[in-house]
Design a protein around this motif. Structure first.
Motif, mmCIF file in Angstrom:
data_model
loop_
_atom_site.group_PDB
_atom_site.id
_atom_site.type_symbol
_atom_site.label_atom_id
_atom_site.label_comp_id
_atom_site.label_asym_id
_atom_site.label_seq_id
_atom_site.Cartn_x
_atom_site.Cartn_y
_atom_site.Cartn_z
ATOM 1 N N SER A 162 20.675 18.012 54.774
ATOM 2 C CA SER A 162 21.769 18.161 53.798
ATOM 3 C C SER A 162 21.340 17.560 52.459
ATOM 4 C CB SER A 162 23.032 17.421 54.278
ATOM 5 O OG SER A 162 22.806 16.022 54.285
ATOM 6 N N GLY A 163 22.136 17.809 51.446
ATOM 7 C CA GLY A 163 21.878 17.185 50.145
ATOM 8 C C GLY A 163 22.084 15.677 50.231
ATOM 9 N N SER A 164 23.065 15.270 51.025
ATOM 10 C CA SER A 164 23.326 13.827 51.185
ATOM 11 C C SER A 164 22.119 13.137 51.810
ATOM 12 C CB SER A 164 24.558 13.597 52.068
ATOM 13 O OG SER A 164 25.667 14.277 51.546
ATOM 14 N N TYR A 194 31.473 9.646 38.176
ATOM 15 C CA TYR A 194 32.123 10.965 38.162
ATOM 16 C C TYR A 194 31.174 11.983 38.772
ATOM 17 C CZ TYR A 194 35.487 14.413 36.565
ATOM 18 O OH TYR A 194 36.439 15.403 36.525
ATOM 19 N N THR A 195 31.092 11.945 40.105
ATOM 20 C CA THR A 195 30.194 12.819 40.845
ATOM 21 C C THR A 195 30.680 12.880 42.278
ATOM 22 O OG1 THR A 195 27.907 13.086 41.663
ATOM 23 C CG2 THR A 195 28.612 10.842 41.229
ATOM 24 N N PHE A 196 30.006 13.691 43.090
ATOM 25 C CA PHE A 196 30.342 13.731 44.507
ATOM 26 C C PHE A 196 29.928 12.405 45.150
ATOM 27 C CE2 PHE A 196 29.202 14.897 48.943
ATOM 28 C CZ PHE A 196 30.478 15.171 49.371
ATOM 29 N N ALA A 240 28.348 11.352 47.720
ATOM 30 C CA ALA A 240 27.015 11.084 48.275
ATOM 31 C C ALA A 240 26.024 10.526 47.243
ATOM 32 C CB ALA A 240 26.435 12.354 48.884
ATOM 33 N N THR A 241 26.220 10.857 45.968
ATOM 34 C CA THR A 241 25.299 10.356 44.938
ATOM 35 C C THR A 241 25.269 8.827 44.947
ATOM 36 O OG1 THR A 241 26.078 12.223 43.594
ATOM 37 C CG2 THR A 241 24.628 10.638 42.512
ATOM 38 N N ALA A 242 26.440 8.234 45.147
ATOM 39 C CA ALA A 242 26.500 6.763 45.135
ATOM 40 C C ALA A 242 26.390 6.157 46.527
ATOM 41 C CB ALA A 242 27.803 6.318 44.472
ATOM 42 N N PRO A 247 20.659 10.512 37.730
ATOM 43 C CA PRO A 247 21.474 11.360 36.858
ATOM 44 C C PRO A 247 21.912 12.599 37.640
ATOM 45 C CG PRO A 247 19.144 11.538 36.275
ATOM 46 C CD PRO A 247 19.223 10.651 37.468
ATOM 47 N N VAL A 248 23.124 13.049 37.355
ATOM 48 C CA VAL A 248 23.666 14.219 38.067
ATOM 49 C C VAL A 248 23.891 15.333 37.063
ATOM 50 C CG1 VAL A 248 25.530 15.022 39.579
ATOM 51 C CG2 VAL A 248 24.898 12.593 39.571
ATOM 52 N N HIS A 249 23.347 16.503 37.329
ATOM 53 C CA HIS A 249 23.565 17.655 36.450
ATOM 54 C C HIS A 249 24.864 18.306 36.911
ATOM 55 C CE1 HIS A 249 19.442 16.988 35.144
ATOM 56 N NE2 HIS A 249 19.048 17.071 36.408
ATOM 57 N N GLU A 267 16.704 12.940 40.246
ATOM 58 C CA GLU A 267 17.686 13.881 39.698
ATOM 59 C C GLU A 267 18.533 14.468 40.822
ATOM 60 O OE1 GLU A 267 16.224 16.867 36.713
ATOM 61 O OE2 GLU A 267 14.320 15.916 37.165
ATOM 62 N N ASP A 268 19.859 14.391 40.665
ATOM 63 C CA ASP A 268 20.753 15.030 41.633
ATOM 64 C C ASP A 268 21.041 16.448 41.121
ATOM 65 O OD1 ASP A 268 22.844 15.985 43.164
ATOM 66 O OD2 ASP A 268 23.787 14.022 43.403
ATOM 67 N N CYS A 269 20.301 17.409 41.697
ATOM 68 C CA CYS A 269 20.420 18.818 41.284
ATOM 69 C C CYS A 269 21.237 19.621 42.294
ATOM 70 C CB CYS A 269 19.039 19.450 41.160
ATOM 71 S SG CYS A 269 17.940 18.603 40.033
ATOM 72 N N ALA A 270 22.090 18.925 43.056
ATOM 73 C CA ALA A 270 22.877 19.621 44.081
ATOM 74 C C ALA A 270 23.649 20.797 43.474
ATOM 75 C CB ALA A 270 23.839 18.642 44.754
ATOM 76 N N GLN A 271 24.065 20.633 42.198
ATOM 77 C CA GLN A 271 24.895 21.677 41.587
ATOM 78 C C GLN A 271 24.162 22.470 40.507
ATOM 79 O OE1 GLN A 271 28.617 19.924 40.272
ATOM 80 N NE2 GLN A 271 28.948 18.850 42.199
ATOM 81 N N THR A 300 28.873 26.525 49.368
ATOM 82 C CA THR A 300 29.426 26.865 48.048
ATOM 83 C C THR A 300 28.419 26.702 46.911
ATOM 84 O OG1 THR A 300 30.147 24.580 47.778
ATOM 85 C CG2 THR A 300 31.762 26.111 48.685
ATOM 86 N N LYS A 301 27.254 26.140 47.192
ATOM 87 C CA LYS A 301 26.299 25.881 46.115
ATOM 88 C C LYS A 301 25.721 27.192 45.562
ATOM 89 C CE LYS A 301 26.450 21.371 46.050
ATOM 90 N NZ LYS A 301 27.717 21.072 46.732
ATOM 91 N N ASN A 302 25.109 27.139 44.381
ATOM 92 C CA ASN A 302 24.580 28.375 43.777
ATOM 93 C C ASN A 302 23.586 29.046 44.711
ATOM 94 O OD1 ASN A 302 26.054 27.291 41.675
ATOM 95 N ND2 ASN A 302 24.652 28.041 40.107
HETATM 96 C C1 LIG Z 1 26.439 16.230 43.035
HETATM 97 C C2 LIG Z 1 26.249 16.302 44.515
HETATM 98 N N1 LIG Z 1 25.382 15.467 45.107
HETATM 99 C C3 LIG Z 1 25.159 15.513 46.434
HETATM 100 C C4 LIG Z 1 25.809 16.404 47.254
HETATM 101 C C5 LIG Z 1 25.592 16.339 48.726
HETATM 102 O O1 LIG Z 1 25.174 17.535 49.275
HETATM 103 P P1 LIG Z 1 25.551 17.945 50.783
HETATM 104 O O2 LIG Z 1 26.970 18.387 50.774
HETATM 105 O O3 LIG Z 1 24.591 19.052 51.066
HETATM 106 O O4 LIG Z 1 25.321 16.764 51.656
HETATM 107 C C6 LIG Z 1 26.706 17.314 46.677
HETATM 108 C C7 LIG Z 1 27.382 18.327 47.503
HETATM 109 O O5 LIG Z 1 28.531 18.489 47.623
HETATM 110 C C8 LIG Z 1 26.946 17.255 45.275
HETATM 111 O O6 LIG Z 1 27.818 18.084 44.683
#
Ligand SMILES: Cc1ncc(COP(=O)(O)O)c(C=O)c1O
Length: 377
Positions: free
Chosen positions: A58-60, A83-85, A87-89, A130-132, A156-160, A190-192
């Motif tokens: 996963s991205g997390s 101000y992010t999802f 998992a970034t923090a 940093p989160v894009h 870089e958090d390129c999840a989005q 839901t990601k691109n």
């Molecule tokens: C900015 C950001 N970072 C990290 C994640 C974590 O990704 P995942 O849902 O695949 O664990 C997401 C996904 O929602 C996200 O939007």
């Protein structure tokens, strides 16, 4: 009903290819860390413009594993935005790092790099995340500059933001994910670029970070059953890699279509002169935004809620990204932050609204969304 996001319309377009890829994979009998994961890793590394890709669950997990591979450990300081999802923090927090937040810039929703530099001047920081956000690229040139000047690592958090770009003053155009010591992607549906389940990837130019990530994703074992460290079971499944390899071929077209949707919203908002702040499809000659989400801002929370209720009544889905900034989350109380610490993030969480955005969204649907917003304003 107009959905916020619709996976089924996309599936109609690619059903045959997806089913073929899945059939071929299962028939091969090789469903764990095989040909598809290896090739997807190469394809995504090359797409981003870096050397290595490491597929994970996963991205997390990608955030957690990448930070560990970069050497972040207990007691280190890691800076990101509130101000992010989540998992970034939570990734640096889970490793026992001290998490410092830096407020975002209202015009980009991204980390305010001036405030970041103040922190870098005062604190010994190991890494920055940093989160894009929403698909909009953080100034990659400024990031590279800070990385060199302060000797700090960047994840870089390129999840989005898969496919988003930045133009350097030299004229060079680089993709998000190519400037940090490492970067992560999420393949959440839901990601691109999303699969039908969970998946993620770490990309990096560093041989060491790539190698360490590969070990950590299989319980810390370079050689099976011989564990150098306590890692994770966090592989990207072959089935997801097979699906993603089909979808990657369409990513460019889908990004064009997302841009078309954003342009149509923009045209309608301009025509109606509504008191709404919306992202612009600036013709900068490079793709600074890939419109993962289309997020608009209203004057205040009362107006946002009125419009949101109105849209809901008419069957138009919306979402709030994010209703509670991370510094105010219960689980992060021990970080010592309180209300008022990050006024921009707090204000955005009360005023922002994500409108329907996906490549197959039709012009008549976009018009209905904007007409309904106008009605309730
Ligand atoms: C900015 C950001 N970072 C990290 C994640 C974590 O990704 P995942 O849902 O695949 O664990 C997401 C996904 O929602 C996200 O939007």
């Amino acid at each position: 009903m107009i959905p916020l996001f619709d996976l089924t319309r996309q599936y109609e377009r690619i059903r045959g290819e997806i089913l073929n890829a899945i059939d071929k994979l299962i028939s091969s009998g090789n469903v764990i860390l095989g040909e598809n994961v290896r090739r997807l890793e190469e394809e995504i590394a090359s797409f981003t413009g870096v050397k290595h890709g490491v597929g994970v669950a996963s991205g997390s997990d990608a955030l957690l594993i990448a930070l560990r591979a970069m050497g972040v450990e207990k007691g280190d300081t890691v800076v990101t935005t509130p101000y992010t999802f989540f998992a970034t923090a939570s990734a640096p927090y889970r490793l026992g790092a001290r998490v410092i937040f830096v407020d975002v810039d209202e015009s980009t929703f991204n980390m305010d790099l001036n405030q970041l530099e103040h922190v870098l001047k005062k604190e010994k920081v190991k890494a920055i995340i940093p989160v894009h956000l929403f698909g909009r690229t953080v100034d990659l040139e400024a990031l590279s500059f800070l990385r060199e000047k302060y000797g700090v690592m960047i994840l870089e958090d390129c999840a989005q933001s898969m496919g988003s770009e930045w133009k350097f003053s030299s004229g060079e155009i680089r993709k998000s994910g190519s400037v940090g010591d490492a970067a992560i992607f999420s393949f959440f549906p839901t990601k691109n670029l999303g699969t039908y389940g969970d998946g993620g990837m770490i990309v990096t130019n560093s041989d060491e970070i790539a190698e360490e990530s590969r070990i950590l994703r299989v319980h810390g074992a370079r050689k099976k059953y011989f564990h150098e460290k306590v890692g994770y079971n966090s592989r990207l499944d072959e089935i997801h890699a097979a699906i993603l390899r089909v979808k990657l071929r369409y990513l460019e077209r889908w990004t064009e279509e997302r841009t078309r949707v954003a342009r149509t919203y923009q045209k309608l908002f301009e025509e109606k002169k509504l008191p709404v702040v919306y992202p612009r499809v600036e013709e900068k000659g490079f793709r600074y935004h890939v419109f993962h989400q289309y997020v608009v801002l209203f004057e205040n929370e009362e107006v946002r809620e009125r419009v949101r209720e109105g849209l809901k009544e008419r069957g138009i889905q919306t979402a709030i990204y994010y209703p509670l900034p991370l510094h105010l989350q219960k689980c992060f109380r021990d970080l010592g932050y309180q209300e008022g610490d990050f006024p921009v993030a707090e204000s955005l969480s009360k005023r922002s609204l994500a409108l329907p955005m996906f490549p197959e969204l039709r012009d008549d649907e976009i018009k209905e969304v904007v007409d309904t917003i106008a009605l309730f304003l």
